[in-house]
Design a protein around this motif. Structure first.
Motif, PDB file in Angstrom:
ATOM      1  N   ALA A   1      19.097 -16.584 -24.348  1.00 18.52           N
ATOM      2  CA  ALA A   1      18.104 -15.580 -24.736  1.00 18.52           C
ATOM      3  C   ALA A   1      17.157 -15.281 -23.582  1.00 18.52           C
ATOM      4  O   ALA A   1      16.817 -14.127 -23.317  1.00 18.52           O
ATOM      5  N   ILE A   2      16.774 -16.323 -22.858  1.00 22.68           N
ATOM      6  CA  ILE A   2      15.847 -16.121 -21.745  1.00 22.68           C
ATOM      7  C   ILE A   2      16.558 -15.495 -20.547  1.00 22.68           C
ATOM      8  O   ILE A   2      16.101 -14.505 -19.986  1.00 22.68           O
ATOM      9  N   ALA A   3      17.710 -16.055 -20.188  1.00 23.32           N
ATOM     10  CA  ALA A   3      18.377 -15.615 -18.957  1.00 23.32           C
ATOM     11  C   ALA A   3      18.935 -14.200 -19.083  1.00 23.32           C
ATOM     12  O   ALA A   3      18.975 -13.454 -18.121  1.00 23.32           O
ATOM     13  N   ARG A   4      19.372 -13.844 -20.285  1.00 26.86           N
ATOM     14  CA  ARG A   4      20.035 -12.534 -20.432  1.00 26.86           C
ATOM     15  C   ARG A   4      19.268 -11.582 -21.324  1.00 26.86           C
ATOM     16  O   ARG A   4      19.806 -10.566 -21.755  1.00 26.86           O
ATOM     17  N   ASP A   5      18.064 -11.978 -21.658  1.00 29.27           N
ATOM     18  CA  ASP A   5      17.240 -11.130 -22.511  1.00 29.27           C
ATOM     19  C   ASP A   5      17.955 -10.798 -23.821  1.00 29.27           C
ATOM     20  O   ASP A   5      17.852  -9.695 -24.344  1.00 29.27           O
ATOM     21  N   GLU A   6      18.686 -11.784 -24.361  1.00 30.46           N
ATOM     22  CA  GLU A   6      19.360 -11.612 -25.654  1.00 30.46           C
ATOM     23  C   GLU A   6      18.371 -12.042 -26.720  1.00 30.46           C
ATOM     24  O   GLU A   6      18.226 -13.218 -27.026  1.00 30.46           O
ATOM     25  N   ARG A   7      17.680 -11.080 -27.288  1.00 30.09           N
ATOM     26  CA  ARG A   7      16.593 -11.395 -28.212  1.00 30.09           C
ATOM     27  C   ARG A   7      17.108 -12.117 -29.463  1.00 30.09           C
ATOM     28  O   ARG A   7      18.059 -11.695 -30.091  1.00 30.09           O
ATOM     29  N   THR A   8      16.463 -13.242 -29.762  1.00 29.89           N
ATOM     30  CA  THR A   8      16.878 -14.012 -30.934  1.00 29.89           C
ATOM     31  C   THR A   8      15.677 -14.769 -31.507  1.00 29.89           C
ATOM     32  O   THR A   8      14.604 -14.796 -30.911  1.00 29.89           O
ATOM     33  N   THR A   9      15.878 -15.372 -32.679  1.00 34.71           N
ATOM     34  CA  THR A   9      14.816 -16.182 -33.280  1.00 34.71           C
ATOM     35  C   THR A   9      15.277 -17.625 -33.373  1.00 34.71           C
ATOM     36  O   THR A   9      16.360 -17.896 -33.897  1.00 34.71           O
ATOM     37  N   LEU A  10      14.470 -18.539 -32.866  1.00 32.76           N
ATOM     38  CA  LEU A  10      14.811 -19.963 -32.907  1.00 32.76           C
ATOM     39  C   LEU A  10      13.563 -20.754 -33.286  1.00 32.76           C
ATOM     40  O   LEU A  10      12.443 -20.346 -32.957  1.00 32.76           O
ATOM     41  N   ILE A  11      13.755 -21.890 -33.955  1.00 34.24           N
ATOM     42  CA  ILE A  11      12.613 -22.755 -34.266  1.00 34.24           C
ATOM     43  C   ILE A  11      12.382 -23.666 -33.061  1.00 34.24           C
ATOM     44  O   ILE A  11      13.257 -24.439 -32.686  1.00 34.24           O
ATOM     45  N   LEU A  12      11.210 -23.530 -32.451  1.00 35.44           N
ATOM     46  CA  LEU A  12      10.954 -24.202 -31.171  1.00 35.44           C
ATOM     47  C   LEU A  12       9.554 -24.811 -31.151  1.00 35.44           C
ATOM     48  O   LEU A  12       8.715 -24.506 -32.011  1.00 35.44           O
ATOM     49  N   ASN A  13       9.328 -25.628 -30.151  1.00 34.33           N
ATOM     50  CA  ASN A  13       8.003 -26.234 -29.948  1.00 34.33           C
ATOM     51  C   ASN A  13       7.283 -25.475 -28.842  1.00 34.33           C
ATOM     52  O   ASN A  13       7.682 -25.550 -27.676  1.00 34.33           O
ATOM     53  N   VAL A  14       6.246 -24.764 -29.256  1.00 32.66           N
ATOM     54  CA  VAL A  14       5.489 -23.925 -28.321  1.00 32.66           C
ATOM     55  C   VAL A  14       3.997 -24.045 -28.635  1.00 32.66           C
ATOM     56  O   VAL A  14       3.616 -24.572 -29.678  1.00 32.66           O
TER      57      VAL A  14
ATOM     58  N   ALA B   1      30.264 -15.721 -20.567  1.00 32.00           N
ATOM     59  CA  ALA B   1      29.639 -14.419 -20.268  1.00 32.00           C
ATOM     60  C   ALA B   1      28.985 -14.381 -18.889  1.00 32.00           C
ATOM     61  O   ALA B   1      28.686 -15.421 -18.284  1.00 32.00           O
ATOM     62  N   GLU B   2      28.785 -13.173 -18.430  1.00 30.60           N
ATOM     63  CA  GLU B   2      28.051 -12.881 -17.195  1.00 30.60           C
ATOM     64  C   GLU B   2      26.686 -13.579 -17.225  1.00 30.60           C
ATOM     65  O   GLU B   2      26.040 -13.594 -18.267  1.00 30.60           O
ATOM     66  N   GLY B   3      26.280 -14.129 -16.097  1.00 31.53           N
ATOM     67  CA  GLY B   3      24.950 -14.754 -16.042  1.00 31.53           C
ATOM     68  C   GLY B   3      24.926 -16.183 -16.561  1.00 31.53           C
ATOM     69  O   GLY B   3      23.867 -16.763 -16.746  1.00 31.53           O
TER      70      GLY B   3
END
Ligand code: G6P
Ligand code: MN
Length: 445
Positions: A334-347, A25-27
């Protein structure tokens, strides 16, 4: 889009590159910079990537360097996947702990503390350089112990560093699968710290299906965690723990199995990887074939002692495909293309888990978009989970404090407070033993 991979000569780099190759994809990422301290590892991995790219049009361009600042300049994303002290270090983490009769696992118990103590100063240096040379870059941290290292880096990078791990994703996928649901459609209520979390619910179309799983011993015993923990224990907990909780709930058996094993995991991987890097440099060998064979063997033997202790048998074929690279790519997209999603992450916690302060890095579902990763509100942890999470976070804080001050007494405190270290004297001897074998701990005066 430029992606810099720190630990670019690492064995899992081809997984990440393979995932990038599927992104048309683009980007998408067009340039990959591999950074490593070891030239010969960079050479071997570059050969694997070349073979991976050979049949792909417009594959991301790959360059390699041993100059960290050069690698970081102009990066949009930085993946940090380093192993301070190498696999020899991991084998030593295990050996020193086992000699004291405690667990020396890569990320859990005494081994995880030793690994954290030598990794944090290096991770902090990287974070400071990123802040200076690539202040707009997003850092995706794979470096273990991932939660602790992400927290160390977040003190310099704020929410621009996000930690990832494949284990909660794998767990969610397995539970969805046994329930006959599409993992992508399921909402996984998971919370805790990295390698210390629990699935408390799994919602499909708004309905929690976990009680159905817990009520069915046949279903419950049919997948990895069911076999590892036993159905009775899962029903007692009323939740499905991350596989790394096996080291807490069956600590005595885990230590014994490790002591009796012909080789510890770190020693096995050290030897296996030495053979791979040797082979991958040879002109008459396909580096990609050598990598593939090595990877298959590594995945098949993952957590073998734990599975043996539990009588869990072989791994499921579906569990062998990993997921590490998929999480990384999904997060970056998700970050680069603003593709909103849900992921389990360490924040950073920011109030998500009430038992921890806002700056504590935790592992929970996050909403991700161009603004980064934002933890989603979750139910409070049950008492037994809150207890462990608070105890281990307190240990992590002592590790961070020891790395900052260089205080040996603080390092002892970190080991002594860990629930899997059963005496202050043991903690003292662990610090002795580890400082003797790890040059990276020379700073502990
Ligand atoms: C899982 C964990 C990683 C860990 C790896 C160890 O993927 O999530 O954090 O590094 O297992 O696997 P290994 O093959 O090195 O024992
Ligand atoms: Mn992990």
């Amino acid at each position: 889009m430029k992606l810099t991979i720190l630990g670019g000569g690492g064995f899992r780099v081809p997984l990440v590159y393979g995932a990038l190759l599927t992104d048309r994809a683009e980007g998408r990422v067009t340039e990959v910079v591999l950074h490593d301290l070891d030239d010969s590892r960079l050479y071997a991995v570059t050969r694997v990537l070349e073979e991976q790219a050979s049949a792909v049009a417009d594959a991301p361009r790959v360059t390699a360097t041993t100059d960290l600042d050069e690698a970081l300049r102009g990066a949009d994303f930085v993946f940090s996947a380093i192993r301070v002290g190498g696999l020899e270090g991991r084998a030593n983490d295990e050996r020193v702990a086992l000699a004291e009769g405690v667990l020396g696992q890569e990320t859990v118990g005494a081994g995880g503390i030793a690994y954290g103590l030598r990794t944090v100063p290096v991770a902090v240096d990287i974070a400071q350089r990123v802040a200076r040379l690539a202040p707009d870059a997003w850092v995706i941290n794979f470096t273990n112990p991932a939660g602790l290292v992400t927290e160390a880096m977040s003190r310099h990078l704020g929410d621009r560093v996000i930690g990832i791990c494949d284990s909660p994703v794998g767990l969610g996928r397995r539970i969805a699968r046994v329930l006959g649901a599409d993992p992508n459609e399921a909402w996984i209520d998971y919370a805790g710290l990295n390698h210390l979390g629990w699935v408390r619910g799994l919602r499909i179309a708004g309905r929690d299906e976990l009680p159905r799983l817990l009520a069915d011993p046949g279903l419950l015993g049919s997948f990895e965690e069911g076999k590892l923990f036993g159905t009775d224990w899962l029903r007692s907990l009323g939740a499905i723990p991350n596989e790394y909780l096996h080291y807490y709930y069956f600590s005595r058996e885990a230590v014994r199995a490790y002591q009796q094993a012909e080789q510890t995991r770190g020693a096995f991987l050290r030897d296996q990887q030495a053979r791979f890097y040797e082979e991958a440099r040879r002109a008459d060998v396909s580096a990609l074939d050598a990598w593939d064979r090595t990877r298959a063997e590594r995945e098949a033997t993952y957590m073998a002692e734990a599975r043996e202790t539990a009588g869990a048998g072989e791994r499921d074929a579906d569990d062998l495909s990993g997921g590490y690279e998929k999480v990384a790519l999904a997060l970056m997209r998700a970050i680069a293309r603003d593709e909103r999603t849900t992921l389990i992450l360490n924040v950073r916690n920011q109030g998500t888990l009430s038992v921890l302060d806002p700056d504590a890095v935790i592992e929970v579902p996050c909403l991700v978009d161009a603004n980064g990763a934002h933890p989603v509100a979750v139910d409070p942890l049950p008492g037994h989970a809150a207890g462990l999470v608070c105890a281990v976070k307190a240990v992590e804080r002592e590790v961070l404090a020891a790395a900052e001050s260089g205080s040996r007494a603080t390092a002892v405190k970190a080991f002594a407070l860990h629930p899997l270290v059963d005496s202050v004297n043991v903690a003292r001897r662990l610090v002795e033993g580890y400082t003797q074998v790890h040059p990276g701990l020379a700073y502990l005066g």
